[in-house]
Design a protein around this motif. Structure first.
Motif, PDB file in Angstrom:
ATOM      1  N   UNK A 161     -18.432 -17.351   9.056  1.00 35.24           N
ATOM      2  CA  UNK A 161     -16.890 -16.905   8.933  1.00 35.24           C
ATOM      3  C   UNK A 161     -17.025 -15.653   8.585  1.00 35.24           C
ATOM      4  N   UNK A 162     -16.198 -14.667   9.168  1.00 37.57           N
ATOM      5  CA  UNK A 162     -15.862 -13.310   8.579  1.00 37.57           C
ATOM      6  C   UNK A 162     -14.388 -13.248   8.292  1.00 37.57           C
ATOM      7  N   UNK A 163     -14.375 -12.853   7.010  1.00 31.18           N
ATOM      8  CA  UNK A 163     -13.171 -12.756   6.004  1.00 31.18           C
ATOM      9  C   UNK A 163     -12.812 -11.685   5.232  1.00 31.18           C
ATOM     10  N   UNK A 164     -11.763 -11.646   4.954  1.00 31.74           N
ATOM     11  CA  UNK A 164     -11.375 -10.646   3.799  1.00 31.74           C
ATOM     12  C   UNK A 164     -10.800 -11.439   2.459  1.00 31.74           C
ATOM     13  N   UNK A 165     -11.479 -10.748   1.379  1.00 30.23           N
ATOM     14  CA  UNK A 165     -11.149 -11.259  -0.055  1.00 30.23           C
ATOM     15  C   UNK A 165     -10.682 -10.048  -0.823  1.00 30.23           C
ATOM     16  N   UNK A 166      -9.685 -10.075  -1.379  1.00 28.05           N
ATOM     17  CA  UNK A 166      -9.333  -9.013  -2.292  1.00 28.05           C
ATOM     18  C   UNK A 166     -10.436  -8.948  -3.243  1.00 28.05           C
ATOM     19  N   UNK A 167     -11.082  -7.427  -3.348  1.00 26.22           N
ATOM     20  CA  UNK A 167     -12.094  -7.190  -4.210  1.00 26.22           C
ATOM     21  C   UNK A 167     -12.164  -7.450  -5.568  1.00 26.22           C
ATOM     22  N   UNK A 168     -10.860  -7.743  -5.997  1.00 28.76           N
ATOM     23  CA  UNK A 168     -10.623  -8.190  -7.463  1.00 28.76           C
ATOM     24  C   UNK A 168     -10.504  -9.692  -7.667  1.00 28.76           C
ATOM     25  N   UNK A 192     -15.532 -17.863  -6.362  1.00 25.48           N
ATOM     26  CA  UNK A 192     -16.264 -18.948  -7.124  1.00 25.48           C
ATOM     27  C   UNK A 192     -15.991 -19.998  -6.257  1.00 25.48           C
ATOM     28  N   UNK A 193     -14.873 -20.253  -5.684  1.00 25.31           N
ATOM     29  CA  UNK A 193     -14.438 -21.446  -4.832  1.00 25.31           C
ATOM     30  C   UNK A 193     -15.362 -21.491  -3.633  1.00 25.31           C
ATOM     31  N   UNK A 194     -15.396 -20.407  -2.851  1.00 26.66           N
ATOM     32  CA  UNK A 194     -16.295 -20.525  -1.702  1.00 26.66           C
ATOM     33  C   UNK A 194     -17.748 -20.923  -2.127  1.00 26.66           C
ATOM     34  N   UNK A 195     -18.023 -20.627  -3.173  1.00 28.76           N
ATOM     35  CA  UNK A 195     -19.576 -20.855  -3.521  1.00 28.76           C
ATOM     36  C   UNK A 195     -19.689 -22.195  -4.043  1.00 28.76           C
ATOM     37  N   UNK A 196     -18.802 -22.579  -5.129  1.00 27.86           N
ATOM     38  CA  UNK A 196     -18.697 -23.756  -5.785  1.00 27.86           C
ATOM     39  C   UNK A 196     -18.127 -25.203  -5.257  1.00 27.86           C
ATOM     40  N   UNK A 229     -16.138 -29.301  11.783  1.00 27.91           N
ATOM     41  CA  UNK A 229     -15.435 -28.075  11.874  1.00 27.91           C
ATOM     42  C   UNK A 229     -13.861 -27.937  11.481  1.00 27.91           C
ATOM     43  N   UNK A 230     -12.953 -28.788  11.934  1.00 26.36           N
ATOM     44  CA  UNK A 230     -11.532 -28.788  11.318  1.00 26.36           C
ATOM     45  C   UNK A 230     -11.660 -29.314   9.938  1.00 26.36           C
ATOM     46  N   UNK A 231     -12.481 -30.020   9.370  1.00 27.16           N
ATOM     47  CA  UNK A 231     -12.399 -30.494   8.057  1.00 27.16           C
ATOM     48  C   UNK A 231     -12.803 -29.105   7.363  1.00 27.16           C
ATOM     49  N   UNK A 232     -13.827 -28.636   7.435  1.00 25.94           N
ATOM     50  CA  UNK A 232     -14.245 -27.330   7.004  1.00 25.94           C
ATOM     51  C   UNK A 232     -13.186 -26.279   6.910  1.00 25.94           C
ATOM     52  N   UNK A 233     -12.299 -26.082   8.062  1.00 24.76           N
ATOM     53  CA  UNK A 233     -11.020 -25.275   8.137  1.00 24.76           C
ATOM     54  C   UNK A 233     -10.066 -25.565   6.983  1.00 24.76           C
ATOM     55  N   UNK A 234      -9.720 -26.852   6.997  1.00 25.71           N
ATOM     56  CA  UNK A 234      -8.889 -27.451   6.003  1.00 25.71           C
ATOM     57  C   UNK A 234      -9.076 -27.132   4.447  1.00 25.71           C
ATOM     58  N   UNK A 235     -10.729 -27.253   4.537  1.00 18.75           N
ATOM     59  CA  UNK A 235     -11.263 -27.193   2.974  1.00 18.75           C
ATOM     60  C   UNK A 235     -11.028 -25.741   2.611  1.00 18.75           C
ATOM     61  N   UNK A 236     -11.233 -24.576   3.475  1.00 14.55           N
ATOM     62  CA  UNK A 236     -11.171 -23.398   3.285  1.00 14.55           C
ATOM     63  C   UNK A 236      -9.843 -22.973   2.827  1.00 14.55           C
ATOM     64  N   UNK A 296      -9.864 -22.173  -0.955  1.00 17.04           N
ATOM     65  CA  UNK A 296      -9.836 -20.514  -0.894  1.00 17.04           C
ATOM     66  C   UNK A 296      -8.868 -20.106  -0.284  1.00 17.04           C
ATOM     67  N   UNK A 297      -7.416 -20.277  -0.866  1.00 12.54           N
ATOM     68  CA  UNK A 297      -6.405 -19.730  -0.070  1.00 12.54           C
ATOM     69  C   UNK A 297      -6.431 -18.399   0.101  1.00 12.54           C
ATOM     70  N   UNK A 298      -7.376 -17.436  -0.959  1.00 11.37           N
ATOM     71  CA  UNK A 298      -7.464 -15.966  -0.872  1.00 11.37           C
ATOM     72  C   UNK A 298      -8.278 -15.378   0.185  1.00 11.37           C
ATOM     73  N   UNK A 299      -8.779 -16.201   1.026  1.00 15.04           N
ATOM     74  CA  UNK A 299      -9.815 -15.936   1.919  1.00 15.04           C
ATOM     75  C   UNK A 299      -8.937 -16.057   3.584  1.00 15.04           C
ATOM     76  N   UNK A 300      -8.927 -14.822   3.874  1.00 14.91           N
ATOM     77  CA  UNK A 300      -8.139 -14.399   5.193  1.00 14.91           C
ATOM     78  C   UNK A 300      -9.397 -14.391   6.109  1.00 14.91           C
TER      79      UNK A 300
END
Length: 363
Positions: free
Chosen positions: A261-268, A274-278, A308-315, A319-323
């Motif tokens: 998954x290639x995405x963008x997260x605000x650097x700050x 943490x949500x993506x990892x934990x 895959x659809x479950x993972x999409x929902x979980x993301x 992690x709503x900050x992930x685009x």
């Protein structure tokens, strides 16, 4: 029936292609401490150490599981790790993948769906070397149309840390409630005060073939004295300049699917990281990258495509900050961290991760 009784009943007849609960637990133990003694592993599993050692030998001989080691950071602050997407002509893709898998600086090779045909994990001594590698070595391979490099700037989670999660709390406590000398250290905590010399390199390359090699085996394999091997290994581990990992054939482990998954997260935004990892199940890799619109790269393991659809929902939930900018599925892994893999994801050979070698020359 106790676990050790079950082990003794099936030990001699078990097919090497089948991973039972004891195999998975054994692998999980070595993921927690790759060089743990068989007595410690046996205590965790309530299995005789001799039986544990015999089981591991079978897993290793069949290529189903293995322990390896590699250098971290080259001992130089300017060394770099990069993901490289490669576009190639369809007729040449397999030959190119097999050729690149033989290059020591290419740690991993995957055939992926999506924009790029192949995804490489490359580790080199510095950015100038990476430039030569891309412009001279890679660009000269017949059939390669283009490539895109993404530099890794920060590591939050890596495949070294991924675990099967089959041990219970008591078993984990046996493996972790003790000093673990061979633990991966985050990029910003690695010690760069001493660069690797020829002896360090020789020892690391030998451990890359078998990360559980004993001191005696390392002494024979390198020609170094026992005292030198012990001292240098202790120094490398204390400085976090070497990382050990236990790998397993993902298809046989029950986790055959990996999605990038290639995405963008605000650097700050550290809470999203943490949500993506934990909290996102199956996360194998989470890294900050530079070199394109995406600044975050994830690898998420799953049991099947239906997840895959479950993972999409979980993301989206965790992690709503992930685009999410792009996705690709690993169709086949040809090489993973120095190991050539067959169609079942088993180890079929070792390519020394000689990250100090010169760039490959194209004839």
């Amino acid at each position: 029936m106790k676990m050790h009784d079950t082990c003794n009943m099936i030990e001699e007849t078990q097919d090497s292609a089948v991973l039972d609960d004891v195999d998975l637990a054994l692998i999980n133990c070595l993921q927690l401490d790759p060089r743990a003694s068989w007595r410690t592993v046996g205590d965790a599993l309530k299995v005789d150490p001799v039986t544990v050692a015999r089981r591991w030998q079978r897993l290793q001989d069949s290529g189903t599981a293995w322990v390896s080691a590699r250098a971290t950071g080259h001992g130089r602050p300017e060394s770099c790790l990069a993901f490289v997407e490669v576009d190639c002509t369809t007729s040449n893709a397999l030959a190119i993948a097999e050729r690149l898998a033989r290059w020591p600086q290419v740690l991993s090779v995957e055939h992926t769906s999506g924009p790029g045909d192949l995804t490489l994990l490359v580790e080199v001594r510095d950015m100038a070397f990476l430039s030569r590698f891309l412009l001279r070595s890679l660009a000269s391979v017949p059939g390669i149309v283009s490539s895109r490099a993404h530099l890794v700037t920060e590591v939050f989670a890596i495949g070294d840390d991924w675990k099967l999660q089959v041990l219970d709390a008591t078993q984990r406590a046996v493996m972790t409630d003790r000093p673990v000398r061979y633990k991966y250290a985050p990029t910003d905590q690695r010690h760069h005060g001493k660069t690797f010399d020829a002896v360090d390199r020789q020892l690391i390359l030998k451990l890359g073939e078998d990360g559980r090699s004993s001191i005696a085996e390392l002494t024979v394999g390198t020609g170094l004295s026992e005292s030198t091997v012990r001292r240098r290994l202790a120094e490398l581990t204390s400085r976090n300049q070497i990382v050990f990992r236990c790998d397993v054939s993902l298809p046989l482990s029950g986790w055959p699917l990996v999605t990038w998954v290639w995405g963008y997260v605000d650097p700050t935004d550290r809470s999203t990281i943490r949500a993506l990892v934990e909290r996102v199940s199956g996360t194998r890799v989470c890294m900050r990258i530079s070199g394109g619109r995406a600044n975050t790269l994830l690898a998420i393991a799953a049991h099947s495509l239906r997840e895959t659809p479950i993972t999409e929902v979980q993301l989206a939930q965790e992690a709503p900050g992930l685009v999410v900018l792009n996705r690709s599925v690993v169709l086949r892994s040809m090489k993973r961290v120095g190991r050539l893999l067959d169609d079942e994801g088993k180890s079929a050979g070792v390519v020394p991760m000689d990250i100090w070698a010169e760039a490959p020359e194209i004839e």
